[in-house]
Design an enzyme around this catalytic site. Structure first.
Site, PDB file in Angstrom:
ATOM      1  N   GLY A 273       0.811  -1.211   0.000  1.00 22.95           N
ATOM      2  CA  GLY A 273       0.000   0.000   0.000  1.00 22.95           C
ATOM      3  C   GLY A 273       0.843   1.258   0.000  1.00 22.95           C
ATOM      4  O   GLY A 273       0.517   2.240  -0.683  1.00 22.95           O
ATOM      5  N   ASP A 274       1.929   1.245   0.759  1.00 21.19           N
ATOM      6  CA  ASP A 274       2.844   2.388   0.778  1.00 21.19           C
ATOM      7  C   ASP A 274       3.485   2.565  -0.594  1.00 21.19           C
ATOM      8  O   ASP A 274       3.644   3.684  -1.083  1.00 21.19           O
ATOM      9  CB  ASP A 274       3.938   2.179   1.826  1.00 21.19           C
ATOM     10  CG  ASP A 274       3.386   1.894   3.210  1.00 21.19           C
ATOM     11  OD1 ASP A 274       2.320   2.447   3.551  1.00 21.19           O
ATOM     12  OD2 ASP A 274       4.014   1.113   3.943  1.00 21.19           O
TER      13      ASP A 274
END
Length: 339
Positions: A273-274
């Site tokens: 996600g990052d």
């Protein structure tokens, strides 16, 4: 990034054209069994670093975007390890404070057949000392974009004040844009608290928001759809809803863009996600169209999924150009195989 198709600058007058992306938040030392096995049986642990905001900063640097990580570390060997690791990725760490008497945070992974549990040892860490005074200093004052996650306001009252004050200034009056990744970590919030209310209020005041559909459903209702989430968080100029391995949807002020994810072999999902957020922000920073920024998010996320740590290598420039310039139908076909 020459393969990116530029969007007209006038279409994003709210996005400053100069300055670094400043990512604010805690990064910890991380221990994980090597090879992966239940922690209670492990004979050897591997030391790495883990932090959502520094992950974003490192991937931004990989994409050639000037990135600064702003945080605090303990005056200890783990803090030195974290600082050196983030700096080695090309991120500016010159503004990271050293807090004597407060430790660097630590997490320990416990892999099991049903999934990996994470044990945090971050209460009273150096990063919990972060506060709103950071907003009055460099590197924030000259930033093009501040990036926060929903992790930071859960760490301490002063950390919540930091994020809240940054977002209290109306969007049109800020000298920088603000991105906010909901990044809900249930273990950091009181089980009977107002987590959903707090995170929704913060997200709705940012310029760019990232949210996973699954985490949104956990926070705000099991039947929530991407369109429903946009109704719930209507004010951001861009809302990106990530639907796992299926697709990502970007709601802008005047359009909706959906780009399928790339199918890839998943070694470990932590950090994807990052990586997606970094790829998307890198695309916007380099004036790409929103669909191309979504592609760059998916490409970067695939890099994270294929490694055991949070930070994996990007494709070669040749492969990156090929992926970014594929006709839409050919891109969609990559959903059935590795890029």
């Amino acid at each position: 990034m020459s393969a990116l198709e530029a969007a007209p600058r006038r279409s994003r007058p709210w996005w400053p054209g100069v300055g670094a992306v400043v990512c604010v938040g805690e990064t910890m030392a991380a221990l994980s069994p090597d090879p992966p096995e239940p922690l209670a049986q492990a004979r050897r642990l591997r030391l790495s670093v883990a932090g959502a905001e520094s992950n974003v900063a490192m991937y931004l640097a990989d994409h050639g975007v000037p990135a600064t990580w702003l945080s605090a570390l303990g005056d200890d060997p783990l803090g030195a390890r974290v600082r050196a690791t983030v700096a080695a990725a090309g991120v500016d760490v010159s503004h990271v404070r050293t807090e004597t008497g407060y430790p660097t945070g630590l997490l320990v992974k416990d892999p099991n057949p049903t999934g990996t549990r994470v044990h945090y040892y971050r209460t009273g860490s150096a990063a919990t000392r972060l506060g709103p005074e950071l907003l009055d200093r460099e590197p924030v004052r000259s930033a093009a974009l501040l990036h926060f996650t929903g992790i930071t306001p859960a760490l301490s009252p002063t950390c919540r004040e930091l994020v809240t004050r940054a977002l209290d200034t109306p969007a049109g009056q800020r000298p920088y844009a603000i991105s906010f990744d909901v990044n809900h970590r249930a273990a950091l919030w009181p089980p009977d608290g107002d987590t959903g209310v707090v995170l929704r209020a913060l997200a709705d005041r940012a310029d760019i928001v990232f949210a996973g559909l699954d985490e949104a459903q956990n926070l705000w209702g099991a039947d929530l759809t991407a369109t429903g989430l946009r109704r719930l968080i209507p004010r951001p100029r861009v809302l990106v809803v990530k639907d796992g391995s299926r697709n990502a949807t970007a709601f802008t002020e005047d359009d909706i863009h959906i780009v399928p994810a790339l199918r890839t072999e998943v070694v470990e999902p932590v950090g994807a996600g990052d990586a997606f957020a970094a790829g998307f922000l890198a695309g916007l920073y380099q004036e790409a169209t929103v669909p191309q920024a979504l592609r760059l998010g998916h490409i970067t996320a695939a890099s994270a999924l294929q490694v055991t740590g949070d930070h994996g290598p990007l494709p070669t420039p040749t492969d990156m150009t090929r992926l970014l310039t594929l006709p839409e139908r050919e891109w969609e076909s990559l959903g059935n195989r590795r890029p």
